[in-house]
Design an enzyme around this catalytic site. Structure first.
Site, short mmCIF file in Angstrom:
data_model
loop_
_atom_site.label_atom_id
_atom_site.label_comp_id
_atom_site.label_asym_id
_atom_site.label_seq_id
_atom_site.Cartn_x
_atom_site.Cartn_y
_atom_site.Cartn_z
N LYS A 1 -14.81 -12.22 15.90
CA LYS A 1 -14.45 -11.67 14.59
C LYS A 1 -15.38 -10.55 14.16
CE LYS A 1 -11.68 -15.36 12.76
NZ LYS A 1 -11.43 -16.33 11.72
N LYS B 1 -5.16 -16.96 21.52
CA LYS B 1 -4.65 -18.06 20.70
C LYS B 1 -3.81 -17.53 19.54
CE LYS B 1 -8.01 -19.12 17.14
NZ LYS B 1 -7.74 -19.88 15.96
N LYS C 1 -3.63 -16.55 12.47
CA LYS C 1 -3.10 -16.00 11.21
C LYS C 1 -3.37 -14.52 11.09
CE LYS C 1 -4.98 -19.86 8.68
NZ LYS C 1 -6.42 -19.99 8.88
#
Ligand code: AQP
Length: 333
Positions: free
Chosen positions: A115, A195, A198
């Protein structure tokens, strides 16, 4: 005397459209566990802000996650449902754990590495795992049901529990991660190497729990498949079809082996149609219940008040011990 129930706790970030990966990897387990465990399920709004969030949207996402917990089958009579920021002991213990956590431990966390590349390196994102460790350790849980991506954070939680215990005396129990044998890592529909997430760049990466029937059918129709025709579970050679089979198995409760037999000799089109049917059948009642709950927010706010009160009571008892042990000045009344 009746034996006390073991404790389970987990949370989901209020960071947007919850998807079937969150459902299969996490929420479905919470619902199954609530009969057996003293279950705590919270919405992690303070974790959500480790990447920039728009304030009004964050509020909506937080409530939406609570509606979805309930719509998916969490029962507030069995599960303590609360919002992380309503229980300030989480940030307090999170801060204290920061003072025991070597930077190197946080630097090697996969989620941070992934991230921080996307969002820049904010201190909150770096310290995400210490807040998560606090979320868990405050409640003395036996198990933490999560998807595979969170295992590393729970390992760190155990490390921090041991560190605290060895420095200040036995205080925290080391919790186990509870990860499904199948469905712990649902992959993206547009890219089975990553994966389902969202925050994926494309909406075609995931099926949102609240997606409409048309959206579900369309997304499954364009989901990537593998070369060859066979419908079999083999993640190494058929990652896309294996992922779709796992989704079907988890949503229909039919074992993978039975599904392979059922689709022997059938083509991808037939398989995808059946998968879309199963998803529509499973998600439509959840969407309906979500809409009902969203129309009666007062009753849901009451559930959150009750949940925060119980969570605060339980976690404050832990914090009293922690404050005492680390030497904070107490009892000044
Ligand atoms: N693809 C997945 N397969 C199985 N389980 C998953 N979980 C998330 N994605 C999958 C599990 O859902 C729980 C809540 O996750 P989270 O919202 O706290 O954060 P996340 O893991 O970072 O989920 P996302 O969807 O990828 O969110 P963004 O894009 O906001 O970062 C956890 O138990 C998680 O393992």
């Amino acid at each position: 005397m009746a034996k006390e129930k073991e404790i389970a706790i987990s949370g989901i970030q209020a960071s947007g459209n919850l998807h079937i990966g969150n459902y299969i990897g996490a929420i479905k387990q919470f619902v199954e566990l609530q009969d057996q465990y003293d279950m705590y399920a919270f919405v992690a709004d303070l974790h959500a802000i480790t990447v920039p969030q728009e304030p009004d949207k964050l509020r909506k996402n937080t409530l939406d996650a609570v509606y979805l917990y309930l719509a998916c089958g969490l029962d507030s009579a069995k599960t303590t449902i609360f919002v992380q920021s309503h229980v300030p002991t989480h940030t307090e213990l999170g801060w204290i754990l920061n003072t025991l956590t070597p930077m190197g431990e946080l630097e090697r966390m996969t989620q941070f590495k992934e991230k921080s590349n996307k969002e820049g390196s904010l201190a909150g994102l770096f310290n995400y795992p210490t807040l998560m460790a606090a979320d868990i350790l405050l409640y003395g849980p036996d198990v933490v049901p999560v998807g595979e991506d969170q295992i590393q954070h729970i390992e760190l939680t155990r490390t921090l529990a041991r560190k605290f215990n060895s420095r200040f005396g036995e205080t925290f129990k080391e919790p186990k991660d509870l990860v499904q044998k199948e469905g712990a890592r649902i992959m993206g529909l547009d890219d089975p190497a990553k994966k389902m997430s969202k925050s994926a760049a494309s909406k075609n990466n995931y099926i949102g729990i609240l997606d409409s029937e048309d959206e579900i059918r369309q997304k499954i129709k364009i989901a990537v498949t593998d070369s060859g025709k066979e419908i079999k579970y083999d993640p190494a050679t058929k990652p896309a079809v294996s992922n779709l089979l796992v989704i079907m198995s988890q949503m229909s409760n039919e074992p993978l082996k039975d599904l392979e037999e059922k689709f022997a000799g059938k083509n991808y089109g037939e398989f995808k149609n059946m998968l879309a049917d199963i998803l529509v059948q499973k998600l439509s009642p959840i969407r309906k219940k979500y809409n009902e709950l969203a129309n009666e927010p007062e009753s849901v706010l009451k559930i959150l008040q009750k949940g925060a009160k119980k969570a605060l009571g339980k976690s404050e008892a832990t914090m009293k011990i922690v404050r005492q042990k680390i030497g904070l000045l107490m009892n000044i009344d």
